[in-house]
Design a protein around this motif. Structure first.
Motif, PDB file in Angstrom:
ATOM      1  N   PHE A 126      11.935 -40.012  21.784  1.00  0.00           N
ATOM      2  CA  PHE A 126      10.758 -40.114  20.931  1.00  0.00           C
ATOM      3  C   PHE A 126      10.986 -39.300  19.662  1.00  0.00           C
ATOM      4  CE2 PHE A 126      10.313 -36.639  23.906  1.00  0.00           C
ATOM      5  CZ  PHE A 126       9.891 -35.570  23.131  1.00  0.00           C
ATOM      6  N   ARG A 127      10.102 -39.475  18.690  1.00  0.00           N
ATOM      7  CA  ARG A 127      10.099 -38.654  17.484  1.00  0.00           C
ATOM      8  C   ARG A 127       8.839 -37.791  17.491  1.00  0.00           C
ATOM      9  NH1 ARG A 127      13.582 -39.738  13.391  1.00  0.00           N
ATOM     10  NH2 ARG A 127      12.185 -38.815  11.855  1.00  0.00           N
ATOM     11  N   LEU A 128       8.982 -36.553  17.071  1.00  0.00           N
ATOM     12  CA  LEU A 128       7.839 -35.652  16.976  1.00  0.00           C
ATOM     13  C   LEU A 128       8.122 -34.638  15.877  1.00  0.00           C
ATOM     14  CD1 LEU A 128       5.103 -35.251  18.390  1.00  0.00           C
ATOM     15  CD2 LEU A 128       6.165 -33.460  19.766  1.00  0.00           C
ATOM     16  N   GLY A 129       7.192 -34.510  14.956  1.00  0.00           N
ATOM     17  CA  GLY A 129       7.392 -33.619  13.835  1.00  0.00           C
ATOM     18  C   GLY A 129       8.494 -34.089  12.902  1.00  0.00           C
ATOM     19  N   GLY A 130       8.707 -35.417  12.852  1.00  0.00           N
ATOM     20  CA  GLY A 130       9.712 -35.967  11.970  1.00  0.00           C
ATOM     21  C   GLY A 130      11.128 -35.855  12.483  1.00  0.00           C
ATOM     22  N   VAL A 131      11.291 -35.454  13.756  1.00  0.00           N
ATOM     23  CA  VAL A 131      12.625 -35.257  14.331  1.00  0.00           C
ATOM     24  C   VAL A 131      12.769 -36.114  15.584  1.00  0.00           C
ATOM     25  CG1 VAL A 131      14.231 -33.574  15.314  1.00  0.00           C
ATOM     26  CG2 VAL A 131      12.689 -32.897  13.458  1.00  0.00           C
ATOM     27  N   SER A 132      13.924 -36.780  15.723  1.00  0.00           N
ATOM     28  CA  SER A 132      14.211 -37.557  16.931  1.00  0.00           C
ATOM     29  C   SER A 132      14.559 -36.597  18.065  1.00  0.00           C
ATOM     30  CB  SER A 132      15.382 -38.511  16.683  1.00  0.00           C
ATOM     31  OG  SER A 132      15.039 -39.483  15.727  1.00  0.00           O
ATOM     32  N   ARG A 133      13.985 -36.844  19.238  1.00  0.00           N
ATOM     33  CA  ARG A 133      14.173 -35.931  20.362  1.00  0.00           C
ATOM     34  C   ARG A 133      14.429 -36.723  21.636  1.00  0.00           C
ATOM     35  NH1 ARG A 133      11.599 -31.015  18.458  1.00  0.00           N
ATOM     36  NH2 ARG A 133      10.398 -31.449  16.564  1.00  0.00           N
ATOM     37  N   GLU A 134      15.048 -36.064  22.617  1.00  0.00           N
ATOM     38  CA  GLU A 134      15.279 -36.630  23.935  1.00  0.00           C
ATOM     39  C   GLU A 134      15.014 -35.559  24.984  1.00  0.00           C
ATOM     40  OE1 GLU A 134      18.727 -40.045  23.391  1.00  0.00           O
ATOM     41  OE2 GLU A 134      19.353 -37.964  23.766  1.00  0.00           O
ATOM     42  N   CYS A 135      14.563 -35.983  26.140  1.00  0.00           N
ATOM     43  CA  CYS A 135      14.393 -35.054  27.254  1.00  0.00           C
ATOM     44  C   CYS A 135      14.299 -35.844  28.543  1.00  0.00           C
ATOM     45  CB  CYS A 135      13.158 -34.171  27.064  1.00  0.00           C
ATOM     46  SG  CYS A 135      11.584 -35.046  27.214  1.00  0.00           S
ATOM     47  N   CYS A 136      14.451 -35.142  29.653  1.00  0.00           N
ATOM     48  CA  CYS A 136      14.316 -35.803  30.943  1.00  0.00           C
ATOM     49  C   CYS A 136      12.863 -35.736  31.399  1.00  0.00           C
ATOM     50  CB  CYS A 136      15.238 -35.156  31.975  1.00  0.00           C
ATOM     51  SG  CYS A 136      14.804 -33.443  32.391  1.00  0.00           S
ATOM     52  N   VAL A 137      12.547 -36.440  32.463  1.00  0.00           N
ATOM     53  CA  VAL A 137      11.182 -36.464  32.980  1.00  0.00           C
ATOM     54  C   VAL A 137      10.733 -35.063  33.382  1.00  0.00           C
ATOM     55  CG1 VAL A 137       9.692 -37.376  34.796  1.00  0.00           C
ATOM     56  CG2 VAL A 137      11.452 -38.838  33.784  1.00  0.00           C
ATOM     57  N   ILE A 138      11.617 -34.317  34.038  1.00  0.00           N
ATOM     58  CA  ILE A 138      11.277 -32.977  34.504  1.00  0.00           C
ATOM     59  C   ILE A 138      11.016 -32.044  33.329  1.00  0.00           C
ATOM     60  CG2 ILE A 138      12.145 -30.962  35.762  1.00  0.00           C
ATOM     61  CD1 ILE A 138      13.690 -32.900  37.548  1.00  0.00           C
ATOM     62  N   GLU A 139      11.854 -32.125  32.290  1.00  0.00           N
ATOM     63  CA  GLU A 139      11.667 -31.271  31.119  1.00  0.00           C
ATOM     64  C   GLU A 139      10.356 -31.588  30.411  1.00  0.00           C
ATOM     65  OE1 GLU A 139      13.947 -29.993  26.971  1.00  0.00           O
ATOM     66  OE2 GLU A 139      14.789 -31.554  28.252  1.00  0.00           O
ATOM     67  N   LEU A 140      10.013 -32.872  30.317  1.00  0.00           N
ATOM     68  CA  LEU A 140       8.756 -33.252  29.677  1.00  0.00           C
ATOM     69  C   LEU A 140       7.576 -32.654  30.430  1.00  0.00           C
ATOM     70  CD1 LEU A 140       7.394 -34.958  27.437  1.00  0.00           C
ATOM     71  CD2 LEU A 140       7.297 -36.839  29.085  1.00  0.00           C
ATOM     72  N   ALA A 141       7.600 -32.757  31.764  1.00  0.00           N
ATOM     73  CA  ALA A 141       6.512 -32.215  32.576  1.00  0.00           C
ATOM     74  C   ALA A 141       6.420 -30.700  32.441  1.00  0.00           C
ATOM     75  CB  ALA A 141       6.709 -32.594  34.039  1.00  0.00           C
ATOM     76  N   THR A 142       7.559 -30.048  32.286  1.00  0.00           N
ATOM     77  CA  THR A 142       7.577 -28.593  32.119  1.00  0.00           C
ATOM     78  C   THR A 142       7.012 -28.195  30.763  1.00  0.00           C
ATOM     79  OG1 THR A 142       9.538 -28.430  33.532  1.00  0.00           O
ATOM     80  CG2 THR A 142       9.028 -26.533  32.148  1.00  0.00           C
ATOM     81  N   ARG A 143       7.413 -28.910  29.707  1.00  0.00           N
ATOM     82  CA  ARG A 143       6.931 -28.585  28.367  1.00  0.00           C
ATOM     83  C   ARG A 143       5.433 -28.844  28.234  1.00  0.00           C
ATOM     84  NH1 ARG A 143      10.632 -27.567  24.446  1.00  0.00           N
ATOM     85  NH2 ARG A 143      12.824 -27.833  24.993  1.00  0.00           N
ATOM     86  N   VAL A 144       4.938 -29.859  28.918  1.00  0.00           N
ATOM     87  CA  VAL A 144       3.498 -30.151  28.888  1.00  0.00           C
ATOM     88  C   VAL A 144       2.724 -29.062  29.624  1.00  0.00           C
ATOM     89  CG1 VAL A 144       1.743 -31.756  29.742  1.00  0.00           C
ATOM     90  CG2 VAL A 144       3.779 -32.631  28.593  1.00  0.00           C
ATOM     91  N   GLY A 145       3.351 -28.451  30.637  1.00  0.00           N
ATOM     92  CA  GLY A 145       2.699 -27.378  31.371  1.00  0.00           C
ATOM     93  C   GLY A 145       2.284 -27.749  32.775  1.00  0.00           C
TER      94      GLY A 145
END
Length: 226
Positions: A126-145
């Motif tokens: 995905f893109r966020l803040g004008g930057v292309s990014r990648e992450c795994c499902v576990i990392e996304l869940a961790t960053r969301v909290g």
């Protein structure tokens, strides 16, 4: 118990925001897809989900009852507890500001490859803040909290995720379940959360439906559940 939905009116110049000006350096097909997705999103409303008042729930004695439903314990075949999941409880405690530009950028560009492993860092793009990014499902869940970093490092974490239900149990019957919690016959067109007899179940229904769908409540639903 929960705050009302707030309608966010789109600013007239929202497409001029730099996060929504997808760079020409992107692959032509990818950029065209982002622009198409954004055009569709701009026709839709973005509603701010209400937050749950845990302080009020505590004062009324409902918090402890609700928390019992939101905690899941993963056990082995011998019944030994291996991992306690607090993810649902953390999900319903998230209260963060919502920025329309970030939402539009994320939803216009996000992609998920379900064929990849949960720990594969290329699964989500995905893109966020004008930057292309990648992450795994576990990392996304961790960053969301939803999970903590320590929890995801547990030797039992992946086994816990694999053991989670992703489809209806074989013995599940919606008519029987609805009859148990409402005492009525299940009719999809007329079923309402306010028909649920247990106050705790009604609150859980509201929490899950709002957090997963972000649908605005109808006047009838509000009247029944308040």
């Amino acid at each position: 118990m929960a705050g009302r939905m707030q309608r966010t009116n789109p600013p007239e110049d929202v497409t001029d925001h730099r996060f929504l000006q997808f760079p020409q350096t992107l692959n032509d097909a990818t950029r065209a897809l982002y622009v198409t997705n954004l055009s569709l999103l701009l026709t839709k409303e973005i509603d701010i989900a209400p937050s749950f008042d845990w302080e009020l729930a505590t004062r009324t004695g409902l918090a402890a009852l609700i928390q019992g439903f939101l905690q899941y314990t993963h056990s082995n075949a011998s019944g030994v507890d291996l991992f306690v999941c607090q993810g649902w409880a953390r999900l319903f405690q998230i209260q963060e500001p919502v920025y329309r530009e970030f939402l539009l950028e994320f939803y216009a560009t996000v992609s998920y490859d379900h064929r990849k492993a949960l720990e594969d860092r290329t699964a989500f793009a995905f893109r966020l803040g004008g930057v292309s990014r990648e992450c795994c499902v576990i990392e996304l869940a961790t960053r969301v909290g939803i999970y903590t970093a320590d929890e995801t490092r547990s030797v039992h974490f992946l086994a816990f995720l694999a053991d989670c239900l992703t489809e209806w149990p074989d013995d599940y019957n919606e008519n029987t379940f609805w009859a148990e919690i409402t005492g009525a016959v299940y009719t999809p067109s007329t079923a309402r959360g306010g028909m649920i007899r247990s106050t705790t179940y009604r609150i859980l229904h509201r929490l899950i439906s709002i957090c997963l769908t972000h649908h605005k409540n109808s006047q009838q639903d509000d009247g029944d559940d308040e």
